[in-house]
Design a protein around this motif. Structure first.
Motif, PDB file in Angstrom:
ATOM      1  N   UNK A  54      -7.033  -0.080   9.583  1.00  0.00           N
ATOM      2  CA  UNK A  54      -6.674  -0.751   8.337  1.00  0.00           C
ATOM      3  C   UNK A  54      -5.331  -1.453   8.477  1.00  0.00           C
ATOM      4  N   UNK A  55      -4.355  -0.774   9.067  1.00  0.00           N
ATOM      5  CA  UNK A  55      -3.041  -1.390   9.255  1.00  0.00           C
ATOM      6  C   UNK A  55      -3.125  -2.630  10.132  1.00  0.00           C
ATOM      7  N   UNK A  56      -3.946  -2.581  11.151  1.00  0.00           N
ATOM      8  CA  UNK A  56      -4.135  -3.745  12.027  1.00  0.00           C
ATOM      9  C   UNK A  56      -4.777  -4.890  11.260  1.00  0.00           C
ATOM     10  N   UNK A  57      -5.808  -4.570  10.474  1.00  0.00           N
ATOM     11  CA  UNK A  57      -6.518  -5.576   9.693  1.00  0.00           C
ATOM     12  C   UNK A  57      -5.581  -6.223   8.670  1.00  0.00           C
ATOM     13  N   UNK A  58      -4.818  -5.401   7.958  1.00  0.00           N
ATOM     14  CA  UNK A  58      -3.913  -5.928   6.935  1.00  0.00           C
ATOM     15  C   UNK A  58      -2.762  -6.704   7.587  1.00  0.00           C
ATOM     16  N   UNK A  63      -1.917 -13.421   3.917  1.00  0.00           N
ATOM     17  CA  UNK A  63      -1.929 -13.212   2.474  1.00  0.00           C
ATOM     18  C   UNK A  63      -3.144 -12.365   2.120  1.00  0.00           C
ATOM     19  N   UNK A  64      -2.870 -11.118   1.728  1.00  0.00           N
ATOM     20  CA  UNK A  64      -3.966 -10.229   1.329  1.00  0.00           C
ATOM     21  C   UNK A  64      -3.459  -9.254   0.275  1.00  0.00           C
ATOM     22  N   UNK A  65      -4.354  -8.882  -0.611  1.00  0.00           N
ATOM     23  CA  UNK A  65      -4.018  -7.903  -1.641  1.00  0.00           C
ATOM     24  C   UNK A  65      -4.383  -6.494  -1.180  1.00  0.00           C
ATOM     25  N   UNK A  66      -5.018  -6.393  -0.029  1.00  0.00           N
ATOM     26  CA  UNK A  66      -5.448  -5.099   0.482  1.00  0.00           C
ATOM     27  C   UNK A  66      -4.254  -4.310   1.010  1.00  0.00           C
ATOM     28  N   UNK A  67      -4.272  -3.037   0.735  1.00  0.00           N
ATOM     29  CA  UNK A  67      -3.302  -2.136   1.356  1.00  0.00           C
ATOM     30  C   UNK A  67      -4.065  -0.928   1.885  1.00  0.00           C
ATOM     31  N   UNK A  68      -3.404  -0.080   2.598  1.00  0.00           N
ATOM     32  CA  UNK A  68      -4.068   1.043   3.269  1.00  0.00           C
ATOM     33  C   UNK A  68      -3.764   2.376   2.589  1.00  0.00           C
TER      34      UNK A  68
END
Length: 92
Positions: A54-58, A63-68
């Motif tokens: 997830x950290x790699x993806x984010x 620009x993303x609203x996703x967090x882990x």
């Protein structure tokens, strides 16, 4: 003036503080040791891998609203669950 000389020549309080600091450095927190061991357990490794993915993806997106947060909580829950079963057997 005499009082100042006594304070300067009497170094006992400073020496005691230094000795206490040296003794405290030798202490090892059993909680930290257990956390490290539990992080290496199979179930914790699985949740840690999900967190790292997830950290790699984010981190790869600008620009993303996703967090882990969910993955982090899953990992911490798995680690603390493991620690809870082992810690109190080693505490005296």
């Amino acid at each position: 003036m005499v009082l100042e000389e006594k304070m300067i020549t009497n170094g006992e309080p400073e020496d005691e503080e230094e000795e206490e600091e040296e003794e405290e450095e030798d202490l090892v927190d059993p909680l930290e040791m257990m956390r490290q061991k539990c992080e290496e357990a199979e179930h914790c490794m699985h949740t840690r891998e999900r967190l790292e993915q997830c950290e790699t993806r984010v981190g790869s997106r600008s620009a993303t609203a996703e967090d882990c947060t969910e993955e982090l909580f899953d990992f911490l829950h798995a680690r603390d669950h493991c620690v809870a079963h082992k810690l109190f057997h080693s505490v005296k």
